[in-house]
Design a protein around this motif. Structure first.
Motif, PDB file in Angstrom:
ATOM      1  N   ARG A  52       0.830  -1.208   0.000  1.00 15.49           N
ATOM      2  CA  ARG A  52       0.000   0.000   0.000  1.00 15.49           C
ATOM      3  C   ARG A  52       0.864   1.258   0.000  1.00 15.49           C
ATOM      4  N   ALA A  53       0.702   2.078  -0.956  1.00 15.71           N
ATOM      5  CA  ALA A  53       1.417   3.357  -1.103  1.00 15.71           C
ATOM      6  C   ALA A  53       2.908   3.187  -1.358  1.00 15.71           C
ATOM      7  N   SER A  54       3.342   1.976  -1.746  1.00 19.15           N
ATOM      8  CA  SER A  54       4.770   1.771  -2.024  1.00 19.15           C
ATOM      9  C   SER A  54       5.122   2.071  -3.474  1.00 19.15           C
ATOM     10  N   MET A  55       4.111   2.205  -4.326  1.00 17.98           N
ATOM     11  CA  MET A  55       4.343   2.448  -5.753  1.00 17.98           C
ATOM     12  C   MET A  55       4.035   3.895  -6.105  1.00 17.98           C
ATOM     13  N   ARG A  56       4.885   4.457  -6.952  1.00 21.72           N
ATOM     14  CA  ARG A  56       4.592   5.788  -7.480  1.00 21.72           C
ATOM     15  C   ARG A  56       5.211   5.909  -8.873  1.00 21.72           C
ATOM     16  N   VAL A  57       4.630   6.784  -9.662  1.00 21.98           N
ATOM     17  CA  VAL A  57       5.084   6.983 -11.043  1.00 21.98           C
ATOM     18  C   VAL A  57       6.303   7.900 -11.052  1.00 21.98           C
ATOM     19  N   LEU A  58       7.222   7.648 -11.985  1.00 19.91           N
ATOM     20  CA  LEU A  58       8.418   8.473 -12.132  1.00 19.91           C
ATOM     21  C   LEU A  58       8.047   9.938 -12.352  1.00 19.91           C
ATOM     22  N   ALA A  59       8.769  10.834 -11.743  1.00 19.89           N
ATOM     23  CA  ALA A  59       8.504  12.258 -11.883  1.00 19.89           C
ATOM     24  C   ALA A  59       8.612  12.675 -13.347  1.00 19.89           C
ATOM     25  N   GLY A  60       7.596  13.377 -13.824  1.00 16.40           N
ATOM     26  CA  GLY A  60       7.602  13.874 -15.192  1.00 16.40           C
ATOM     27  C   GLY A  60       7.214  12.863 -16.245  1.00 16.40           C
ATOM     28  N   ALA A  61       6.890  11.626 -15.845  1.00 16.64           N
ATOM     29  CA  ALA A  61       6.523  10.595 -16.822  1.00 16.64           C
ATOM     30  C   ALA A  61       5.162  10.888 -17.431  1.00 16.64           C
ATOM     31  N   SER A  62       5.055  10.663 -18.741  1.00 15.43           N
ATOM     32  CA  SER A  62       3.791  10.798 -19.439  1.00 15.43           C
ATOM     33  C   SER A  62       3.143   9.417 -19.509  1.00 15.43           C
ATOM     34  N   VAL A  63       2.040   9.241 -18.825  1.00 14.43           N
ATOM     35  CA  VAL A  63       1.411   7.926 -18.698  1.00 14.43           C
ATOM     36  C   VAL A  63       0.373   7.729 -19.804  1.00 14.43           C
ATOM     37  N   PRO A  64       0.535   6.714 -20.646  1.00 14.82           N
ATOM     38  CA  PRO A  64      -0.447   6.444 -21.706  1.00 14.82           C
ATOM     39  C   PRO A  64      -1.813   6.077 -21.131  1.00 14.82           C
ATOM     40  N   ASP A  65      -2.822   6.184 -21.959  1.00 10.35           N
ATOM     41  CA  ASP A  65      -4.178   5.877 -21.527  1.00 10.35           C
ATOM     42  C   ASP A  65      -4.355   4.393 -21.240  1.00 10.35           C
ATOM     43  N   ALA A  66      -3.756   3.529 -22.044  1.00  9.79           N
ATOM     44  CA  ALA A  66      -3.893   2.075 -21.883  1.00  9.79           C
ATOM     45  C   ALA A  66      -2.526   1.445 -21.682  1.00  9.79           C
ATOM     46  N   LEU A  67      -2.458   0.495 -20.764  1.00 12.97           N
ATOM     47  CA  LEU A  67      -1.183  -0.127 -20.413  1.00 12.97           C
ATOM     48  C   LEU A  67      -1.337  -1.620 -20.186  1.00 12.97           C
ATOM     49  N   ILE A  68      -0.299  -2.371 -20.526  1.00 12.30           N
ATOM     50  CA  ILE A  68      -0.163  -3.761 -20.096  1.00 12.30           C
ATOM     51  C   ILE A  68       0.919  -3.772 -19.025  1.00 12.30           C
ATOM     52  N   LEU A  69       0.553  -4.178 -17.836  1.00  8.31           N
ATOM     53  CA  LEU A  69       1.441  -4.172 -16.679  1.00  8.31           C
ATOM     54  C   LEU A  69       2.019  -5.572 -16.480  1.00  8.31           C
ATOM     55  N   VAL A  70       3.338  -5.698 -16.588  1.00  6.50           N
ATOM     56  CA  VAL A  70       4.004  -7.004 -16.579  1.00  6.50           C
ATOM     57  C   VAL A  70       4.687  -7.267 -15.240  1.00  6.50           C
ATOM     58  N   ASP A  71       4.547  -8.491 -14.743  1.00  4.76           N
ATOM     59  CA  ASP A  71       5.291  -8.967 -13.582  1.00  4.76           C
ATOM     60  C   ASP A  71       5.523 -10.463 -13.766  1.00  4.76           C
ATOM     61  N   ASP A  72       6.362 -11.053 -12.945  1.00  3.97           N
ATOM     62  CA  ASP A  72       6.655 -12.472 -13.124  1.00  3.97           C
ATOM     63  C   ASP A  72       5.612 -13.378 -12.493  1.00  3.97           C
ATOM     64  N   VAL A  73       5.204 -13.076 -11.250  1.00  2.00           N
ATOM     65  CA  VAL A  73       4.278 -13.951 -10.522  1.00  2.00           C
ATOM     66  C   VAL A  73       3.201 -13.127  -9.839  1.00  2.00           C
ATOM     67  N   CYS A  74       1.983 -13.619  -9.871  1.00  2.00           N
ATOM     68  CA  CYS A  74       0.870 -13.028  -9.116  1.00  2.00           C
ATOM     69  C   CYS A  74       0.524 -13.987  -7.979  1.00  2.00           C
ATOM     70  N   THR A  75       0.603 -13.509  -6.760  1.00  2.00           N
ATOM     71  CA  THR A  75       0.243 -14.346  -5.608  1.00  2.00           C
ATOM     72  C   THR A  75      -1.075 -13.849  -5.025  1.00  2.00           C
ATOM     73  N   THR A  76      -1.016 -12.866  -4.139  1.00  2.00           N
ATOM     74  CA  THR A  76      -2.262 -12.318  -3.595  1.00  2.00           C
ATOM     75  C   THR A  76      -2.872 -11.263  -4.507  1.00  2.00           C
ATOM     76  N   GLY A  77      -2.076 -10.708  -5.409  1.00  2.00           N
ATOM     77  CA  GLY A  77      -2.543  -9.617  -6.260  1.00  2.00           C
ATOM     78  C   GLY A  77      -2.174  -8.254  -5.711  1.00  2.00           C
ATOM     79  N   ALA A  78      -1.567  -8.207  -4.520  1.00  2.00           N
ATOM     80  CA  ALA A  78      -1.269  -6.924  -3.885  1.00  2.00           C
ATOM     81  C   ALA A  78      -0.352  -6.053  -4.730  1.00  2.00           C
ATOM     82  N   THR A  79       0.637  -6.659  -5.376  1.00  2.00           N
ATOM     83  CA  THR A  79       1.582  -5.886  -6.186  1.00  2.00           C
ATOM     84  C   THR A  79       0.893  -5.267  -7.396  1.00  2.00           C
TER      85      THR A  79
END
Length: 271
Positions: A220-247
């Protein structure tokens, strides 16, 4: 070296300035060719001393042999939850129901949809460990190829960019690379999508040592976007493993707060 170039020019069919120019261009390419040769010879020596072996069965030849790849517990999209990708949630999902989401403070998952390629069996766990903790980076392309096959065509119609959940700085220093970044780069290449690094490295404890409640509080609150980053409207978010889904939840929250409206979660494995 100049005399050599001039000799090449004089022996060229025209023997003129154009021939000399071509000779110098050829000469400029020699150092890179030598470097390529050195790299190739280095790979040959390394492969002789330490042959590539399958991450699962340890057979020499490939980072993941065909037999072990075929034996992985792939998730059937026809029986999986269409929202969170849980392996057997098509009719009634036990993973993204309101009871399990309540500790997160959600009535529904924050991302648009998510899919995973395989169930986190012992073989899949071994592949992930060999990839990110034992430094077999060639597995990134193998895993990305498996993951890309699970991306629904409707996702691509949104023209998404591909981003990833970054490792902590401690984990990156220990491994020497960011495993999710390499996966995301390979996935973006295979899908023909833009690659967009957007998230800062999170400041948190290692998730693998925590239970469900601990993971929620840790992310919770551990993630933040890079300063000045332009975030696209649609994204595919990649990670290796999903356990509880918290990440995925925390990363999605950060991306949506920065302007994303559609976030698709894509992982290699899930529990």
């Amino acid at each position: 070296m100049r005399a050599t170039a001039e000799a090449i020019a004089l022996n060229s069919p025209r023997g003129d300035a154009a021939g000399l120019q071509r000779a110098h261009h050829a000469q400029d390419r020699w150092p890179s060719a030598l470097l390529d040769t050195r790299a190739f010879l280095g790979d040959m020596v390394a492969e002789t001393l330490f042959p590539t072996r399958c991450a699962v069965c340890d057979a020499p030849g490939e980072p993941l042999c065909a037999a072990c790849a075929a034996a992985l517990p792939y998730i059937d999209a026809l029986t999986a939850c269409p929202r969170c990708g849980a392996p057997f949630g098509r009719v009634q999902c036990t993973e993204c129901c309101h009871v399990l989401l309540a500790p997160f403070g959600y009535d529904e998952v924050p991302y648009t949809e998510a899919v995973s390629a395989v169930v986190l069996s012992e073989a899949a766990r071994r592949i992930v460990t060999v990839y990110k903790d034992q430094g077999e980076r060639r597995l990134a392309r193998v895993l990305a190829a498996i993951m890309a096959r699970y991306v629904p065509p409707r996702w691509l119609s949104a023209r998404p960019a591909v981003t990833y959940v970054p490792a902590t700085l401690t984990a990156r220093r220990r491994r020497g690379f960011d495993h999710a970044e390499h996966l995301a780069r390979e996935v973006s290449f295979l899908l023909g999508c833009e690659f967009a690094p957007l998230l800062c490295a999170p400041t948190r404890k290692d998730q693998r040592r925590l239970g469900r409640t601990g993971r929620i509080g840790n992310m919770r609150a551990s993630m933040r976007v890079l300063a000045g980053a332009s975030v696209p409207d649609a994204l595919i978010l990649v990670d290796d493993v999903c356990t509880t889904g918290a990440t995925l939840f925390a990363a999605t929250e950060a991306l949506k707060a920065a302007g994303a409206t559609t976030v698709f979660g894509l992982t290699f494995a899930r529990t």
